[in-house]
Scaffold this active site. Structure first.
Site, PDB file in Angstrom:
ATOM      1  N   THR A   1       2.954 -13.997   9.411  1.00 35.72           N
ATOM      2  CA  THR A   1       3.777 -13.550  10.539  1.00 35.72           C
ATOM      3  C   THR A   1       4.342 -14.724  11.342  1.00 35.72           C
ATOM      4  O   THR A   1       5.464 -14.639  11.863  1.00 35.72           O
ATOM      5  CB  THR A   1       2.960 -12.627  11.463  1.00 35.72           C
ATOM      6  OG1 THR A   1       1.703 -13.255  11.745  1.00 35.72           O
ATOM      7  CG2 THR A   1       2.687 -11.290  10.815  1.00 35.72           C
TER       8      THR A   1
ATOM      9  N   GLU B   1      -8.260 -12.510  13.605  1.00 39.16           N
ATOM     10  CA  GLU B   1      -7.952 -11.478  12.610  1.00 39.16           C
ATOM     11  C   GLU B   1      -9.236 -10.851  12.072  1.00 39.16           C
ATOM     12  O   GLU B   1     -10.280 -11.501  12.014  1.00 39.16           O
ATOM     13  CB  GLU B   1      -7.147 -12.093  11.456  1.00 39.16           C
ATOM     14  CG  GLU B   1      -5.733 -12.464  11.823  1.00 39.16           C
ATOM     15  CD  GLU B   1      -4.950 -11.287  12.371  1.00 39.16           C
ATOM     16  OE1 GLU B   1      -4.698 -10.330  11.631  1.00 39.16           O
ATOM     17  OE2 GLU B   1      -4.611 -11.312  13.575  1.00 39.16           O
TER      18      GLU B   1
ATOM     19  N   TYR C   1      31.790  36.450  -1.039  1.00 42.48           N
ATOM     20  CA  TYR C   1      32.026  35.013  -1.161  1.00 42.48           C
ATOM     21  C   TYR C   1      33.406  34.682  -0.610  1.00 42.48           C
ATOM     22  O   TYR C   1      34.425  35.196  -1.088  1.00 42.48           O
ATOM     23  CB  TYR C   1      31.941  34.546  -2.622  1.00 42.48           C
ATOM     24  CG  TYR C   1      32.405  33.105  -2.756  1.00 42.48           C
ATOM     25  CD1 TYR C   1      31.716  32.088  -2.102  1.00 42.48           C
ATOM     26  CD2 TYR C   1      33.529  32.760  -3.497  1.00 42.48           C
ATOM     27  CE1 TYR C   1      32.148  30.770  -2.180  1.00 42.48           C
ATOM     28  CE2 TYR C   1      33.969  31.454  -3.579  1.00 42.48           C
ATOM     29  CZ  TYR C   1      33.265  30.454  -2.904  1.00 42.48           C
ATOM     30  OH  TYR C   1      33.691  29.155  -2.973  1.00 42.48           O
TER      31      TYR C   1
ATOM     32  N   ASN D   1      -4.769  -6.359  18.887  1.00 43.04           N
ATOM     33  CA  ASN D   1      -3.416  -6.906  18.950  1.00 43.04           C
ATOM     34  C   ASN D   1      -2.447  -5.891  18.327  1.00 43.04           C
ATOM     35  O   ASN D   1      -2.577  -5.536  17.161  1.00 43.04           O
ATOM     36  CB  ASN D   1      -3.380  -8.220  18.158  1.00 43.04           C
ATOM     37  CG  ASN D   1      -1.971  -8.743  17.964  1.00 43.04           C
ATOM     38  OD1 ASN D   1      -1.066  -8.417  18.729  1.00 43.04           O
ATOM     39  ND2 ASN D   1      -1.797  -9.574  16.939  1.00 43.04           N
TER      40      ASN D   1
ATOM     41  N   ARG E   1       0.809  -1.229   0.000  1.00 37.13           N
ATOM     42  CA  ARG E   1       0.000   0.000   0.000  1.00 37.13           C
ATOM     43  C   ARG E   1       0.842   1.279   0.000  1.00 37.13           C
ATOM     44  O   ARG E   1       0.321   2.368  -0.161  1.00 37.13           O
ATOM     45  CB  ARG E   1      -0.953  -0.023   1.214  1.00 37.13           C
ATOM     46  CG  ARG E   1      -2.139  -0.922   1.004  1.00 37.13           C
ATOM     47  CD  ARG E   1      -2.838  -1.242   2.310  1.00 37.13           C
ATOM     48  NE  ARG E   1      -2.081  -2.206   3.101  1.00 37.13           N
ATOM     49  CZ  ARG E   1      -2.449  -2.637   4.306  1.00 37.13           C
ATOM     50  NH1 ARG E   1      -3.548  -2.168   4.867  1.00 37.13           N
ATOM     51  NH2 ARG E   1      -1.710  -3.508   4.961  1.00 37.13           N
TER      52      ARG E   1
HETATM   53  C1  UD1 Z   1      -0.712  -8.273  12.173  1.00 37.99           C
HETATM   54  C2  UD1 Z   1      -1.430  -9.204  13.144  1.00 37.99           C
HETATM   55  C3  UD1 Z   1      -2.646  -8.479  13.705  1.00 37.99           C
HETATM   56  C4  UD1 Z   1      -2.220  -7.192  14.376  1.00 37.99           C
HETATM   57  C5  UD1 Z   1      -1.395  -6.344  13.419  1.00 37.99           C
HETATM   58  C6  UD1 Z   1      -0.786  -5.173  14.162  1.00 37.99           C
HETATM   59  C7  UD1 Z   1      -1.101 -11.488  12.367  1.00 37.99           C
HETATM   60  C8  UD1 Z   1      -1.676 -12.638  11.661  1.00 37.99           C
HETATM   61  N1  UD1 Z   1      -1.837 -10.397  12.474  1.00 37.99           N
HETATM   62  O1  UD1 Z   1      -1.607  -8.045  11.097  1.00 37.99           O
HETATM   63  O2  UD1 Z   1      -3.320  -9.299  14.637  1.00 37.99           O
HETATM   64  O3  UD1 Z   1      -3.344  -6.479  14.824  1.00 37.99           O
HETATM   65  O4  UD1 Z   1      -0.324  -7.091  12.840  1.00 37.99           O
HETATM   66  O5  UD1 Z   1      -0.196  -4.265  13.274  1.00 37.99           O
HETATM   67  O6  UD1 Z   1       0.012 -11.571  12.850  1.00 37.99           O
HETATM   68  N2  UD1 Z   1       5.693  -9.858   7.849  1.00 37.99           N
HETATM   69  C9  UD1 Z   1       6.774 -10.616   7.500  1.00 37.99           C
HETATM   70  N3  UD1 Z   1       6.561 -11.760   6.827  1.00 37.99           N
HETATM   71  C10 UD1 Z   1       5.321 -12.197   6.482  1.00 37.99           C
HETATM   72  C11 UD1 Z   1       4.212 -11.406   6.841  1.00 37.99           C
HETATM   73  C12 UD1 Z   1       4.428 -10.240   7.532  1.00 37.99           C
HETATM   74  O7  UD1 Z   1       7.908 -10.278   7.806  1.00 37.99           O
HETATM   75  O8  UD1 Z   1       5.224 -13.271   5.863  1.00 37.99           O
HETATM   76  C13 UD1 Z   1       5.930  -8.610   8.582  1.00 37.99           C
HETATM   77  C14 UD1 Z   1       5.521  -7.387   7.816  1.00 37.99           C
HETATM   78  O9  UD1 Z   1       6.588  -6.865   7.064  1.00 37.99           O
HETATM   79  C15 UD1 Z   1       5.121  -6.433   8.940  1.00 37.99           C
HETATM   80  C16 UD1 Z   1       4.645  -7.361  10.054  1.00 37.99           C
HETATM   81  O10 UD1 Z   1       5.152  -8.630   9.749  1.00 37.99           O
HETATM   82  O11 UD1 Z   1       6.218  -5.699   9.423  1.00 37.99           O
HETATM   83  C17 UD1 Z   1       3.121  -7.423  10.163  1.00 37.99           C
HETATM   84  O12 UD1 Z   1       2.598  -7.918   8.953  1.00 37.99           O
HETATM   85  P1  UD1 Z   1       1.276  -7.358   8.313  1.00 37.99           P
HETATM   86  O13 UD1 Z   1       1.009  -8.071   7.075  1.00 37.99           O
HETATM   87  O14 UD1 Z   1       1.310  -5.864   8.292  1.00 37.99           O
HETATM   88  O15 UD1 Z   1       0.227  -7.864   9.421  1.00 37.99           O
HETATM   89  P2  UD1 Z   1      -1.210  -7.282   9.696  1.00 37.99           P
HETATM   90  O16 UD1 Z   1      -2.143  -7.788   8.660  1.00 37.99           O
HETATM   91  O17 UD1 Z   1      -1.139  -5.836   9.916  1.00 37.99           O
END
Ligand code: UD1
Ligand code: CA
Length: 456
Positions: free
Chosen positions: A79, A155, A366, A170, A16
């Site tokens: 995550t 979620e 200068y 969370n 995004r």
């Molecule tokens: C996640 C949480 C959600 C929480 C939110 C807070 C999960 C399933 N959900 O959702 O409950 O409210 O964060 O901001 O954990 N990332 C990786 N590898 C991956 C996926 C993500 O490194 O495979 C990293 C992303 O770069 C980011 C962080 O993990 O820094 C969170 O990932 P994102 O996809 O933003 O999670 P949310 O959908 O926001």
């Protein structure tokens, strides 16, 4: 390895943001978001860090360089899957892993430390940091039982209407005990709305295994703001700016107009200094006490002493000592040192030069590649002619020299101490001590010429 390590998730793409740059490298308050998170982890007591990298891994790794280990998550499968990648880096580790996300630039190290202490004191196998949000949309919701114990996290995309009404969310920050964390991660599945391995499922699994799971609500819901878009980034920027300015004001700095003042967290300012509107202070800028800075000042990596008055000015990579007055319309360029009690300005540029104590460069001048002594007076419109189209040369001016207006000093050239230079001179040869140097055509007056011309 100490008892507490940070695992920082930074493998995601940040779709995004619509950017070529990975999201966690975008800057807030002049510093990459991931760097803010690393700094907060350090302040919280995490000496060791594992950063999970994936999208544009080389770029992110370069930023992390030397600040912790990295672990590659080649495919971003969620995550939970991300944290699994830390297994090798944390082999044999027994203690607490604090899980952080790389896109939360407002984290506060002290708050994280308190969170860790609460987790430790509770003896839980896992504790999640939560927040109450008026608009919880998009976040995972915290499910508690009748006694208030955390049962799990659901979620947004998997939540029922009833669960969507829950305002406790969370934050994505957890303390998880190792090696138990890795045992549970190994049992995760991806049958959910997003087909991902959710880290959040670890809590429910621990509960089912009879382990203690806790939830701590943070008072500071700004701190956990996760950045997904440029718009959210601007909101974080504003929060950070306000925090920096508040801290400075609390420490005794006057900020006339916070709305038009931009100061990076790295900048240090002494007591009773006044910052006027439209001022930008960046990088390793340090300002002493009792100064007046601005209006319209920008300093990047500049060291400034006490009691200076600097307005309508841009300085970078240079040093200004005490009691200096400069402006309006002054440009101080790299490798310049302005000594005590110097006066500079209107419309003056100084580059790669030393300007000695009490010297005056008042107007339209200068100075480049020069060493100017103390007590020197440069008249209006003086130019050090430092460049011959191939090389730069130095100009040296001794103490107490008086350089007349509109003088060119063609370098390399030395004007010794206690000299006078006639106005309008182009000086190409050295001027010895106590001499007058003058180099200009003599004036001729033709009597009656003007009258005759008018009447012809
Ligand atoms: C996640 C949480 C959600 C929480 C939110 C807070 C999960 C399933 N959900 O959702 O409950 O409210 O964060 O901001 O954990 N990332 C990786 N590898 C991956 C996926 C993500 O490194 O495979 C990293 C992303 O770069 C980011 C962080 O993990 O820094 C969170 O990932 P994102 O996809 O933003 O999670 P949310 O959908 O926001
Ligand atoms: Ca997120």
């Amino acid at each position: 390895m100490s008892e507490l390590v940070a695992v920082i998730l930074a493998a995601g793409k940040g779709t995004r943001m619509r950017s070529k740059l990975p999201k966690v490298l975008h800057k807030v308050g002049g510093k990459a978001m991931l760097q803010h998170v690393i700094d907060a982890a350090t302040a919280a007591g995490c000496d060791d860090k594992v950063v999970i990298i994936g999208h544009e891994a080389e770029l992110v790794e370069k930023m992390v360089a030397g600040q912790g280990k990295t672990a590659l998550q080649a495919e971003q499968l969620g995550t939970g899957h991300a944290v699994m990648q830390a297994k090798e880096a944390l082999a044999g580790f027994s203690g607490t892993a604090m899980i952080l996300c790389g896109d939360t630039p407002l984290l506060d190290g002290e708050e994280l430390k308190k969170f860790y202490e609460a987790h430790k004191a509770s003896g839980a196998a896992a504790t999640v940091l939560t927040a109450i949000m008026d608009n919880p949309f998009g976040y995972g919701r915290i499910i508690r039982d009748a006694e208030g114990n955390v049962k799990g996290i659901v979620e947004q995309k998997d939540a029922t209407e009833e669960q969507k009404a829950i305002k406790e969310i969370n934050t994505g920050i957890y303390c998880l005990e190792c090696p138990l964390m890795f045992d549970v991660l190994a049992t995760l599945t991806c049958n959910n709305a997003q087909g991902e391995y959710y880290l959040t499922d670890v809590l429910e699994k621990l509960n089912n295994a009879g382990k203690k799971v806790g939830g701590v609500i943070t008072e500071d819901s700004d701190m956990v703001m996760g950045i997904n878009s440029r718009k959210q980034m601007s909101v974080a920027e504003a929060v950070m700016r306000e925090r920096i300015l508040d801290k400075l004001m609390d420490s005794g700095v006057t900020i006339m107009d916070p709305a038009s003042t931009f100061i990076e967290a790295s900048v240090k300012i002494g007591r009773d200094t006044i910052i006027y509107p439209y001022t930008w202070l960046e990088g390793n800028t340090v300002i002493g006490e009792d100064c007046e800075i601005g209006p319209n000042a920008r300093f990047t990596d500049v060291e400034i002493g006490n009691n200076c008055n600097l307005h309508f000015i841009y300085g970078h990579e240079c040093k200004v000592m005490d009691d200096v007055t400069a402006g309006p319309y002054v440009h101080l360029r790299p490798n310049t040192v302005i000594y005590n009690k110097v006066k500079i300005g209107n419309f003056v540029e100084v580059k790669n030069s030393n300007v000695g104590v009490g010297t005056k460069l008042p107007h339209l001048t200068y100075i480049g590649d020069s060493d100017i002594g103390s007590g020197v007076n440069m008249g209006c419109g003086c130019v050090t002619v430092n460049y011959d189209s191939k090389k730069k040369h130095r100009t040296v001016i001794g103490d107490n020299a008086f350089v007349g207006c509109n003088t060119n000093l063609v370098a390399p050239v030395t004007v010794e101490a206690n000299t006078y230079i006639g106005a309008g001179s182009t000086i190409t040869k050295d001027v010895p001590e106590d001499a007058l140097g003058i180099a200009r055509a003599r004036q001729k007056n033709i009597e009656g010429w003007a009258k005759k011309y008018r009447e012809s």
